[in-house]
Design an enzyme around this catalytic site. Structure first.
Site, PDB file in Angstrom:
ATOM      1  N   ASN A 186       0.815  -1.222   0.000  1.00 35.47           N
ATOM      2  CA  ASN A 186       0.000   0.000   0.000  1.00 35.47           C
ATOM      3  C   ASN A 186       0.846   1.269   0.000  1.00 35.47           C
ATOM      4  O   ASN A 186       0.457   2.258   0.590  1.00 35.47           O
ATOM      5  CB  ASN A 186      -0.945   0.031   1.210  1.00 35.47           C
ATOM      6  CG  ASN A 186      -1.794  -1.216   1.303  1.00 35.47           C
ATOM      7  OD1 ASN A 186      -2.203  -1.746   0.266  1.00 35.47           O
ATOM      8  ND2 ASN A 186      -2.025  -1.715   2.500  1.00 35.47           N
ATOM      9  N   ARG A 187       1.959   1.191  -0.653  1.00 36.57           N
ATOM     10  CA  ARG A 187       2.873   2.359  -0.725  1.00 36.57           C
ATOM     11  C   ARG A 187       3.389   2.764   0.651  1.00 36.57           C
ATOM     12  O   ARG A 187       3.936   3.852   0.815  1.00 36.57           O
ATOM     13  CB  ARG A 187       2.202   3.585  -1.368  1.00 36.57           C
ATOM     14  CG  ARG A 187       1.685   3.358  -2.748  1.00 36.57           C
ATOM     15  CD  ARG A 187       2.785   3.393  -3.741  1.00 36.57           C
ATOM     16  NE  ARG A 187       2.443   2.346  -4.664  1.00 36.57           N
ATOM     17  CZ  ARG A 187       2.734   2.222  -5.930  1.00 36.57           C
ATOM     18  NH1 ARG A 187       3.455   3.022  -6.446  1.00 36.57           N
ATOM     19  NH2 ARG A 187       2.370   1.275  -6.687  1.00 36.57           N
ATOM     20  N   LEU A 188       3.189   1.920   1.650  1.00 34.74           N
ATOM     21  CA  LEU A 188       3.740   2.266   2.963  1.00 34.74           C
ATOM     22  C   LEU A 188       5.148   1.683   3.058  1.00 34.74           C
ATOM     23  O   LEU A 188       5.393   0.690   3.747  1.00 34.74           O
ATOM     24  CB  LEU A 188       2.829   1.769   4.090  1.00 34.74           C
ATOM     25  CG  LEU A 188       1.577   2.636   4.248  1.00 34.74           C
ATOM     26  CD1 LEU A 188       0.681   2.095   5.355  1.00 34.74           C
ATOM     27  CD2 LEU A 188       1.945   4.084   4.538  1.00 34.74           C
TER      28      LEU A 188
END
Ligand SMILES: Cc1cc2nc3c(=O)[nH]c(=O)nc-3n(C[C@H](O)[C@H](O)[C@H](O)COP(=O)(O)O)c2cc1C
Length: 195
Positions: free
Chosen positions: A173-175
């Site tokens: 999640n792009r984290l």
């Protein structure tokens, strides 16, 4: 990267580098950014040939564009990107020349053709055409015909002495995970950055 964070960024770099050697096409390739004293940046790829407590060493023509920029402004940044592992490592620091003995030792590991090319190529200077370059190579061949091809005086190594490392690991999640180490006296200060 949630676990296994080292106190020492060199130790972490080494572990990631081992992973890259096993799983990446070009582990030693890094983008090297330099800048003129008035702050105009330039960037190109180099091969980082030695990593140890002293820093990150690569070899080049001292009279090249990067050589000139480093002579005038001895700071640089390196970027390794290991796409297959979803990782990048950024390194920033002062730059010093490697000793002539060390440059010579590395130069002698290069194939004869690469050593001749180092003599032949006025790196970063305009040449009229391919024929001129081939002619320069043939001149170098003739000059050293049958003999040793020594370290050219215009060729050597630089070492980036890190004062900042940043390790980036692709996350869901792009984290992504980003951890920066900054030199702090004799040790390192570590902080997590938002992705
Ligand atoms: C993967 C890769 C690795 C390279 N490694 C080196 C290197 O170790 N040393 C070098 O002088 N040039 C290397 N080059 C060429 C440089 O990117 C660049 O073209 C050259 O050094 C001239 O740069 P400059 O005009 O900015 O000085 C490499 C290029 C690639 C694509």
């Amino acid at each position: 990267m949630h676990n296994g964070l080292d106190e020492d960024p060199l130790a972490l770099f080494r572990r990631w580098y081992e992973d890259a050697e096993a799983g990446s096409a070009a582990p030693e390739a890094a983008a090297l950014a330099t800048a003129t004293p008035d702050g105009r940046p330039s960037v190109r790829m180099v091969l980082v040939k030695r990593v140890d407590e002293r820093g990150f060493a690569y070899h080049t023509n001292l009279e090249s564009r990067k050589g000139g920029e480093l002579a005038a402004n001895p700071r640089a940044a390196l970027l390794f990107h290991w796409r297959e592992l979803g990782r990048q490592v950024r390194i920033e620091g002062a730059v010093e020349r490697v000793s002539e003995a060390e440059a010579d030792e590395y130069f002698r590991t290069r194939p004869r053709e690469s050593r001749l090319a180092a003599w032949a190529s006025p790196q970063s200077r305009p040449v009229a055409d391919r024929a001129e370059l081939d002619g320069l190579y043939r001149q170098a061949e003739a000059r050293f015909a049958g003999g040793d091809v020594p370290l050219p005086p215009h060729w050597g190594g630089f070492r980036v002495v890190p004062d900042v490392y940043e390790f980036w690991q692709h996350g869901e999640n792009r984290l992504h995970d980003r951890v920066r180490y900054g030199r702090d006296g004799n040790g390192w200060r570590r902080e997590r950055l938002a992705p």
